[in-house]
Design an enzyme around this catalytic site. Structure first.
Site, PDB file in Angstrom:
ATOM      1  N   HIS A  15       0.809  -1.219   0.000  1.00 39.84           N
ATOM      2  CA  HIS A  15       0.000   0.000   0.000  1.00 39.84           C
ATOM      3  C   HIS A  15       0.845   1.274   0.000  1.00 39.84           C
ATOM      4  CE1 HIS A  15      -4.258  -1.393   1.188  1.00 39.84           C
ATOM      5  NE2 HIS A  15      -3.587  -2.452   0.778  1.00 39.84           N
ATOM      6  N   ASP A 115      -4.471   6.348   3.627  1.00 40.15           N
ATOM      7  CA  ASP A 115      -4.886   5.073   3.058  1.00 40.15           C
ATOM      8  C   ASP A 115      -6.314   4.788   3.514  1.00 40.15           C
ATOM      9  OD1 ASP A 115      -5.225   2.008   3.108  1.00 40.15           O
ATOM     10  OD2 ASP A 115      -3.363   2.251   1.987  1.00 40.15           O
TER      11      ASP A 115
END
Length: 376
Positions: A15, A115
């Site tokens: 990520h 995120d």
């Protein structure tokens, strides 16, 4: 007036690197006085910031936050253990890091770029004054997903066990995502118009800014480790569009039975394959599999995914029966039509990231939002 953007990364499953790539693009697009503080655990920061420096890295400062692992504790090797320890340390670790960044810079953080897994970011924004048993049931009630069954979803998505930090994270992410001023996704408008239109109706602002592998390929390649396993020279020797690539990321690991099922299908087809699999799980492969497939297959602990042809990475259907079915379909008589369709999607994706493409225009919209929020 200086603008200070806090970037909160989820340090697992690949990520963080794409998020850093987006931040670098934003740093070029927003006013030159803007600064970005990138919060991440030390191990992940050390990895993604270890490559060649970007031309805007002087506007981006990395801050290490605690990973939640107790002093002296030795991780068992189960990657979910690390994820859960990290989640238990949030959001306090991010709050502490942001306080340090504000003291050092003398500039208050006025925008959070996070995120999607870090659902608590909406609460953090509010604290700072606010920044704008039915396994076979198909998901027909969700536009665009009428062909997907509940059982096809990853278990963590449909789990009722909210005692697990990971499942609780997904649940709270879903509850809080609509509070974000902007939701940006690694996709492009033309891929699934029905789904995209539905998502746009559910969020204040929803923008497609991908695929990152095309829009930020040069930045991501700078971050990529060296191909120590010789995947690229091996794949260059194979016929075009003939290699099947499998990779399940760093968090998800198929069960031993699923690994055996996949290995049997790969061996039966006899086609070239590149399989990225952790060394610790190779013992679960059928006895003699590596030797019997050594001429047409390559099994490695890591592969440079952006530079190789791939079949799928953490596919929607993580049940191996689904993966086997999909693989047989791809390699069977219908494979030619499927590959032609993929070729069309590739052209649409490439067009989306061109100078006048939909993702490029959406990225401009995102940068305007970040500039506006950071200026408040």
């Amino acid at each position: 007036m200086s603008q200070h953007v806090a970037v909160l990364a989820f340090p697992f499953g690949g990520h963080a690197a794409p998020l850093l790539s987006v931040v670098r693009k934003l740093a070029r697009a927003v006013p030159p006085t803007a600064r970005f503080s990138f919060f991440n655990i030390a191990k992940s920061n050390g990895s993604i910031f270890s490559g060649s420096k970007g031309d805007v890295d002087d506007k981006i400062k990395a801050y290490n936050v605690t990973d939640g692992v107790p002093e002296g504790h030795v991780l068992s090797g189960n990657l979910l253990e690390g994820v859960e320890l990290f989640l238990k340390a949030t959001p306090g670790n991010f709050r502490e890091g942001m306080e340090v960044a504000e003291r050092e810079s003398g500039v208050r953080i006025s925008c959070l770029l996070t995120d999607v897994f870090l659902w608590f970011a909406a609460d953090m924004a509010d604290e700072r004054g606010g920044f704008e048993g039915h396994e076979e049931q198909v998901l027909g009630f969700i536009p665009g997903l009428s062909s997907i069954r509940a059982v096809d979803l990853p278990e963590d998505v449909v789990s009722k066990n909210l005692n697990s930090p990971f499942e609780e994270m997904l649940h709270k992410m879903g509850l809080n995502l609509s509070r974000a001023a902007v939701v940006a996704i690694n996709s492009f408008e033309e891929l699934e118009p029905t789904i995209m239109n539905d998502l746009k109706s559910k969020f204040k602002n929803f923008v497609n800014i991908g695929p990152f592998t095309l829009s930020s390929s040069s930045s991501l390649l700078l971050l990529a480790p060296v191909d120590l396993n010789g995947c690229l020279p091996w794949s260059d020797k194979q016929k075009a569009a003939s290699v099947v690539y499998f990779g399940f990321g760093t968090v998800i690991t198929p069960s031993p039975l699923e690994l055996v099922a996949l290995a049997e299908v790969l061996e039966a087809t006899g086609l070239p394959f590149l399989w990225s699999i952790k060394d610790s799980t190779k013992d679960n492969l059928p006895q003699g599999f590596l030797k019997r497939t050594s001429l047409n297959g390559k099994v490695v602990p890591w592969a440079p995914q952006l530079q190789v042809t791939y079949f799928g990475d953490q596919n929607l259907n993580l049940r191996m029966s689904g993966l086997v079915r999909d693989l047989e379909l791809i390699l069977g008589l219908e494979g030619r039509e499927l590959r032609n369709n993929i070729g069309v999607l590739k052209q649409l994706a490439t067009k989306a990231v061109e100078s006048n493409g939909s993702s490029t225009e959406n990225f401009t919209t995102l940068s305007e939002f970040v500039s506006g929020l950071a200026a408040n």
